[in-house]
Design a protein around this motif. Structure first.
Motif, PDB file in Angstrom:
ATOM      1  N   CYS A 217     -15.663  14.427  -1.504  1.00 57.56           N
ATOM      2  CA  CYS A 217     -16.293  13.171  -1.916  1.00 57.56           C
ATOM      3  C   CYS A 217     -16.140  12.083  -0.863  1.00 57.56           C
ATOM      4  O   CYS A 217     -17.107  11.387  -0.523  1.00 57.56           O
ATOM      5  CB  CYS A 217     -15.710  12.695  -3.248  1.00 57.56           C
ATOM      6  SG  CYS A 217     -16.207  13.713  -4.638  1.00 57.56           S
ATOM      7  N   GLN A 218     -14.939  11.930  -0.327  1.00 53.28           N
ATOM      8  CA  GLN A 218     -14.705  10.898   0.686  1.00 53.28           C
ATOM      9  C   GLN A 218     -15.528  11.158   1.946  1.00 53.28           C
ATOM     10  O   GLN A 218     -16.137  10.246   2.504  1.00 53.28           O
ATOM     11  CB  GLN A 218     -13.216  10.829   1.039  1.00 53.28           C
ATOM     12  CG  GLN A 218     -12.371  10.251  -0.065  1.00 53.28           C
ATOM     13  CD  GLN A 218     -10.892  10.317   0.267  1.00 53.28           C
ATOM     14  OE1 GLN A 218     -10.477  10.831   1.294  1.00 53.28           O
ATOM     15  NE2 GLN A 218     -10.066   9.784  -0.629  1.00 53.28           N
TER      16      GLN A 218
ATOM     17  N   THR B 122      -7.988  19.477  -6.658  1.00 57.74           N
ATOM     18  CA  THR B 122      -8.110  18.016  -6.656  1.00 57.74           C
ATOM     19  C   THR B 122      -8.219  17.484  -5.237  1.00 57.74           C
ATOM     20  O   THR B 122      -9.082  16.659  -4.931  1.00 57.74           O
ATOM     21  CB  THR B 122      -6.894  17.378  -7.360  1.00 57.74           C
ATOM     22  OG1 THR B 122      -6.872  17.838  -8.718  1.00 57.74           O
ATOM     23  CG2 THR B 122      -6.965  15.871  -7.336  1.00 57.74           C
ATOM     24  N   GLU B 123      -7.353  17.977  -4.360  1.00 56.04           N
ATOM     25  CA  GLU B 123      -7.373  17.535  -2.963  1.00 56.04           C
ATOM     26  C   GLU B 123      -8.705  17.888  -2.298  1.00 56.04           C
ATOM     27  O   GLU B 123      -9.273  17.083  -1.560  1.00 56.04           O
ATOM     28  CB  GLU B 123      -6.223  18.193  -2.212  1.00 56.04           C
ATOM     29  CG  GLU B 123      -6.101  17.769  -0.766  1.00 56.04           C
ATOM     30  CD  GLU B 123      -4.960  18.478  -0.057  1.00 56.04           C
ATOM     31  OE1 GLU B 123      -5.135  18.797   1.132  1.00 56.04           O
ATOM     32  OE2 GLU B 123      -3.911  18.704  -0.675  1.00 56.04           O
TER      33      GLU B 123
ATOM     34  N   GLU C 173     -11.508  15.562  -3.702  1.00 53.00           N
ATOM     35  CA  GLU C 173     -11.391  14.220  -3.126  1.00 53.00           C
ATOM     36  C   GLU C 173     -11.840  14.206  -1.670  1.00 53.00           C
ATOM     37  O   GLU C 173     -12.557  13.301  -1.237  1.00 53.00           O
ATOM     38  CB  GLU C 173      -9.946  13.719  -3.235  1.00 53.00           C
ATOM     39  CG  GLU C 173      -9.530  13.367  -4.644  1.00 53.00           C
ATOM     40  CD  GLU C 173      -8.054  13.035  -4.766  1.00 53.00           C
ATOM     41  OE1 GLU C 173      -7.309  13.134  -3.760  1.00 53.00           O
ATOM     42  OE2 GLU C 173      -7.637  12.689  -5.876  1.00 53.00           O
TER      43      GLU C 173
END
Length: 110
Positions: free
Chosen positions: A49-50, A42-43, A46
């Motif tokens: 994507c960021q 998940t990290e 994210e």
């Protein structure tokens, strides 16, 4: 890719990779390992994507990296640092699996 039900199907590499990852058996993992894997995945997602969003917006606006984008790009780099070794590990496991089933020489990815 083989067409088993005579339907026209075109898959890109992202779709193929995702489906192969989805079929990995995690049944041998302990609960703590599954929590760690889920959190790191998940990290990493994210962060990627960021960072990609920050870089693409900067390119669209012909800007250099704004100060608030430094953390996003940092997250992108950290996620990449997690994913690249994982991809090499997947490659190594695939090669080892092929070597066992086909008795071929598998070359390590270094």
């Amino acid at each position: 890719m083989t067409d088993t039900d005579n339907t026209a199907f075109t898959a890109n590499s992202i779709t193929v990779f995702r489906s192969l990852i989805a079929e990995l058996d995690l049944g041998n993992f302990a609960e703590a390992q599954l929590y760690d894997l889920g959190a790191l995945a998940t990290e990493s997602a994210e962060g990627l994507c960021q960072g990609l969003l920050c870089l693409s917006e900067g390119l669209e606006n012909c800007e250099t990296l704004p100060p608030e984008g430094i953390a996003q790009v940092s997250g992108f780099l950290k996620a990449s640092a997690h994913l690249i070794p994982a991809l090499f590990e997947l490659c190594e496991k695939a090669n080892n699996g092929l070597a066992k089933t086909r008795k071929i020489t598998a070359y390590p990815m270094y």
